[in-house]
Motif scaffolding. Sequence first.
Motif, PDB file in Angstrom:
ATOM      1  N   TYR A  31     -56.552  11.295  29.300  1.00  0.00           N
ATOM      2  CA  TYR A  31     -56.726  12.862  29.155  1.00  0.00           C
ATOM      3  C   TYR A  31     -55.462  13.129  28.262  1.00  0.00           C
ATOM      4  CZ  TYR A  31     -56.344  17.661  29.415  1.00  0.00           C
ATOM      5  OH  TYR A  31     -56.006  19.117  29.411  1.00  0.00           O
ATOM      6  N   LEU A  32     -55.612  13.477  27.070  1.00  0.00           N
ATOM      7  CA  LEU A  32     -54.551  13.610  26.119  1.00  0.00           C
ATOM      8  C   LEU A  32     -53.702  12.288  26.194  1.00  0.00           C
ATOM      9  CD1 LEU A  32     -53.460  17.413  26.982  1.00  0.00           C
ATOM     10  CD2 LEU A  32     -54.984  16.585  25.342  1.00  0.00           C
ATOM     11  N   ASP A  33     -54.167  11.156  26.065  1.00  0.00           N
ATOM     12  CA  ASP A  33     -53.691   9.841  26.161  1.00  0.00           C
ATOM     13  C   ASP A  33     -52.825   9.687  27.575  1.00  0.00           C
ATOM     14  OD1 ASP A  33     -54.540   9.140  23.569  1.00  0.00           O
ATOM     15  OD2 ASP A  33     -52.565   9.950  22.539  1.00  0.00           O
ATOM     16  N   ASP A  34     -53.008  10.488  28.384  1.00  0.00           N
ATOM     17  CA  ASP A  34     -52.502  10.100  29.820  1.00  0.00           C
ATOM     18  C   ASP A  34     -53.573   9.566  30.485  1.00  0.00           C
ATOM     19  OD1 ASP A  34     -50.284  11.686  29.003  1.00  0.00           O
ATOM     20  OD2 ASP A  34     -50.811  13.447  30.171  1.00  0.00           O
ATOM     21  N   PRO A  35     -53.087   8.552  31.269  1.00  0.00           N
ATOM     22  CA  PRO A  35     -54.212   7.763  32.304  1.00  0.00           C
ATOM     23  C   PRO A  35     -54.435   8.594  33.445  1.00  0.00           C
ATOM     24  CG  PRO A  35     -51.874   6.996  32.496  1.00  0.00           C
ATOM     25  CD  PRO A  35     -51.710   7.821  31.307  1.00  0.00           C
ATOM     26  N   VAL A  36     -55.617   8.772  33.826  1.00  0.00           N
ATOM     27  CA  VAL A  36     -56.131   9.468  34.926  1.00  0.00           C
ATOM     28  C   VAL A  36     -56.904   8.605  35.617  1.00  0.00           C
ATOM     29  CG1 VAL A  36     -57.408  11.567  35.561  1.00  0.00           C
ATOM     30  CG2 VAL A  36     -56.323  11.718  33.263  1.00  0.00           C
ATOM     31  N   ASP A  37     -56.577   8.672  37.051  1.00  0.00           N
ATOM     32  CA  ASP A  37     -57.347   7.851  38.207  1.00  0.00           C
ATOM     33  C   ASP A  37     -58.105   8.628  38.922  1.00  0.00           C
ATOM     34  OD1 ASP A  37     -56.314   4.957  37.791  1.00  0.00           O
ATOM     35  OD2 ASP A  37     -54.372   6.250  37.845  1.00  0.00           O
ATOM     36  N   ILE A  38     -59.456   8.254  39.030  1.00  0.00           N
ATOM     37  CA  ILE A  38     -60.249   9.394  39.703  1.00  0.00           C
ATOM     38  C   ILE A  38     -61.082   8.288  41.042  1.00  0.00           C
ATOM     39  CG2 ILE A  38     -62.496  10.617  39.703  1.00  0.00           C
ATOM     40  CD1 ILE A  38     -61.486  10.327  36.580  1.00  0.00           C
TER      41      ILE A  38
END
Length: 332
Positions: A35-42
């Motif tokens: 998201y916006l080049d940020d890593p996101v963990d779900i």
Amino acid sequence: MNHLIYITMFLLSKTFAFAQKIPEDFGYRHIKMKYLDDPVDIIVISKPGEEKIAKPLFLFCQGSMPQPVVKYDETGLYGTLPFDEMHFLDDFHIVIIGKPFIPIISNVNKLGRNYMFLKDIEKEIPPKGYIDRNYLDYYVFRNNWILKQLFKERWVKINQLLVAGHSEGSTIAVKMASINKKITHLIYSGGNPYGRMATILEQSRSEEKDSLPRGEKVIERWKDIVENKAEIQYDGGDTSKATYSFSLPQRDNLMDLKIPVLVTYGTHDWGVSFNDLFQIEAIREQKKNFTFKSYVGLEHNYFPKDSNGIVNQEVYNWDKIAEDWMNWLNNV
């Protein structure tokens, strides 16, 4: 000698394997996005064997601590949610989105106080990436974007979307629902419709003495925060940007919702007066889509609290709270 080497290697491999635990080891799905080049963990929690069966999503918004979602030690898994998720798994896939730049899973022995993931444990300073992104709108727009991506999955039904948040998560959940028309049900737990600073001030007033004007100090702090509302400090604690954003009242966003909303709170929570006030206003405005459930004698996290302010953490009420949530869902 060879026997000793074998034992040493066995212990090392066992330790290494334990240190490398992943969410799948506990039966969870781990989805990675950008998201916006940020890593996101779900993390996705499903009923065993029903991971591919199409069900609606239940997004749970975390509270304010920079904690990993999945925590464990040598004895096993800690509670990923504050309640038993089995209440909801027949009907939903549960989704929890990790905090920015906080690992999604960790051994609790690597964490600081309150299971926080910290760059500097002694000074209690989280990673810079987290500090920079720890404000209301980041979570709101990130979470709504992720839900949009998940809606493309075959195992997701899009006819219903439940979002719940507790404490700080309640503020995130409300603002998400005010923007995202795909959200069909909202659970607002342990929040304050008039913002974080109102809760801090209420608590400070209750602890005041003639020689200790705590309330005035909070008001002076609030003046400083407003003057520097975009400032991000890296010395531990909430930044001015975070405190300001989570202190913006969500009263109007909450009142404007047309979807079914459940508001739950303890009567010994510091935000009780504001939730009571909001309930009075909702009744006056004849908001029929709201259900209010207060828990007499319970504090912010639904533990009993006596007249002397002593919290009894031996009595755990979260499963009862979750049962009430489910009953509400089944009757709206």
